[in-house]
Design an enzyme around this catalytic site. Structure first.
Site, mmCIF file in Angstrom:
data_model
loop_
_atom_site.group_PDB
_atom_site.id
_atom_site.type_symbol
_atom_site.label_atom_id
_atom_site.label_comp_id
_atom_site.label_asym_id
_atom_site.label_seq_id
_atom_site.Cartn_x
_atom_site.Cartn_y
_atom_site.Cartn_z
ATOM 1 N N GLY A 92 12.962 1.305 8.047
ATOM 2 C CA GLY A 92 13.447 0.558 6.363
ATOM 3 C C GLY A 92 13.358 -0.478 6.002
ATOM 4 O O GLY A 92 13.361 -0.849 5.611
ATOM 5 N N THR A 94 10.866 -2.656 3.944
ATOM 6 C CA THR A 94 11.144 -3.359 2.437
ATOM 7 C C THR A 94 10.570 -3.900 1.776
ATOM 8 O O THR A 94 9.910 -4.095 1.200
ATOM 9 C CB THR A 94 12.521 -3.133 1.952
ATOM 10 O OG1 THR A 94 12.991 -4.262 2.269
ATOM 11 C CG2 THR A 94 13.295 -2.240 2.044
ATOM 12 N N HIS A 97 5.007 -7.152 4.350
ATOM 13 C CA HIS A 97 4.127 -9.096 5.243
ATOM 14 C C HIS A 97 4.690 -8.840 6.176
ATOM 15 O O HIS A 97 6.487 -8.975 5.822
ATOM 16 C CB HIS A 97 4.173 -9.786 3.541
ATOM 17 C CG HIS A 97 3.999 -11.514 4.502
ATOM 18 N ND1 HIS A 97 2.738 -12.058 3.710
ATOM 19 C CD2 HIS A 97 3.411 -12.096 5.476
ATOM 20 C CE1 HIS A 97 2.558 -13.047 4.260
ATOM 21 N NE2 HIS A 97 3.503 -13.176 5.309
ATOM 22 N N HIS A 99 7.054 -9.184 9.122
ATOM 23 C CA HIS A 99 8.362 -10.731 9.110
ATOM 24 C C HIS A 99 9.185 -10.008 10.641
ATOM 25 O O HIS A 99 9.223 -9.142 10.726
ATOM 26 C CB HIS A 99 9.231 -10.848 7.425
ATOM 27 C CG HIS A 99 9.627 -9.366 7.225
ATOM 28 N ND1 HIS A 99 8.656 -8.879 6.778
ATOM 29 C CD2 HIS A 99 11.058 -8.913 7.857
ATOM 30 C CE1 HIS A 99 9.885 -7.000 6.781
ATOM 31 N NE2 HIS A 99 10.751 -7.843 7.295
ATOM 32 N N HIS A 101 12.838 -10.916 12.124
ATOM 33 C CA HIS A 101 14.364 -11.706 11.500
ATOM 34 C C HIS A 101 14.992 -12.439 12.495
ATOM 35 O O HIS A 101 14.736 -11.263 13.954
ATOM 36 C CB HIS A 101 14.943 -9.366 11.442
ATOM 37 C CG HIS A 101 14.784 -8.900 10.254
ATOM 38 N ND1 HIS A 101 15.541 -9.039 9.058
ATOM 39 C CD2 HIS A 101 13.508 -7.998 9.846
ATOM 40 C CE1 HIS A 101 15.435 -8.420 8.077
ATOM 41 N NE2 HIS A 101 13.734 -7.140 8.327
HETATM 42 P P1 5GP Z 1 13.075 -5.780 5.760
HETATM 43 O O1 5GP Z 1 14.061 -4.449 5.349
HETATM 44 O O2 5GP Z 1 11.257 -5.277 5.272
HETATM 45 O O3 5GP Z 1 12.452 -5.647 7.054
HETATM 46 O O4 5GP Z 1 13.565 -6.918 5.237
HETATM 47 C C1 5GP Z 1 13.467 -7.903 4.036
HETATM 48 C C2 5GP Z 1 14.318 -8.384 4.056
HETATM 49 O O5 5GP Z 1 13.949 -9.385 2.972
HETATM 50 C C3 5GP Z 1 15.774 -8.149 3.618
HETATM 51 O O6 5GP Z 1 16.881 -9.018 4.786
HETATM 52 C C4 5GP Z 1 15.683 -9.324 2.776
HETATM 53 O O7 5GP Z 1 17.242 -9.757 2.196
HETATM 54 C C5 5GP Z 1 14.638 -9.955 2.662
HETATM 55 N N1 5GP Z 1 14.489 -10.591 0.930
HETATM 56 C C6 5GP Z 1 13.703 -9.655 -0.105
HETATM 57 N N2 5GP Z 1 12.874 -10.642 -0.509
HETATM 58 C C7 5GP Z 1 14.061 -12.202 -0.123
HETATM 59 C C8 5GP Z 1 13.369 -13.536 -0.710
HETATM 60 O O8 5GP Z 1 12.691 -13.521 -1.648
HETATM 61 N N3 5GP Z 1 13.800 -14.600 -0.149
HETATM 62 C C9 5GP Z 1 13.972 -14.544 0.788
HETATM 63 N N4 5GP Z 1 15.087 -15.332 1.385
HETATM 64 N N5 5GP Z 1 14.757 -12.774 1.214
HETATM 65 C C10 5GP Z 1 14.215 -12.203 1.217
HETATM 66 ZN ZN ZN Z 2 1.957 -11.375 1.988
#
Ligand code: 5GP
Ligand code: ZN
Length: 112
Positions: A92, A94, A97, A99, A101
């Site tokens: 999942g 999204t 880059h 990261h 959590h």
């Molecule tokens: P993934 O699903 O890729 O592990 O998590 C991406 C996270 O980035 C999501 O929890 C989403 O809420 C957060 N996110 C996406 N765009 C932005 C943004 O522009 N600013 C911040 N602070 N969080 C973002």
């Molecule tokens: Zn990047």
């Protein structure tokens, strides 16, 4: 990466609510929090995902983990917290880059 939203956050080109920053990483509040404390820790280099980490980028990832205890203490996560990295489509992911959590501020279910 020119069109990467987290590269832009790392460079300060778009705003974020930062809780920690140094020359290698930034940690900021997630825009759509899934817990009372929901942070994202990112390296200041563009790597898409955990499965792309290599010798060149591993130092940045290790650095992030070396700073998580300090960030957790600052954010009053002494009762515990979760660190999650979603890697790729099935997980999942999204934002491509890498990261981490950091979730806390409440008890979580022991199961996923
Ligand atoms: P993934 O699903 O890729 O592990 O998590 C991406 C996270 O980035 C999501 O929890 C989403 O809420 C957060 N996110 C996406 N765009 C932005 C943004 O522009 N600013 C911040 N602070 N969080 C973002
Ligand atoms: Zn990047």
């Amino acid at each position: 990466m020119a069109d990467c939203i987290f590269c832009k956050i790392a460079k300060g080109e778009i705003p974020s609510n930062k809780v920690y920053e140094d020359d290698k990483m930034v940690c900021f509040k997630d825009l759509n929090p899934q817990a009372p404390v929901h942070l994202l820790a990112i390296p200041k280099i563009h790597t898409e995902k955990l499965s792309d980490v290599d010798e060149a980028t591993a130092g940045y990832i290790g650095h992030i983990f070396s700073k998580i205890p300090e960030i957790a203490e600052k954010m009053e996560l002494g009762k515990g917290f979760r660190v999650i990295a979603n890697c790729g489509e099935y997980a999942g992911q999204t934002v491509f880059h890498i990261h981490f959590h950091i979730l806390g501020g409440k008890p979580f279910s022991p199961s996923f």
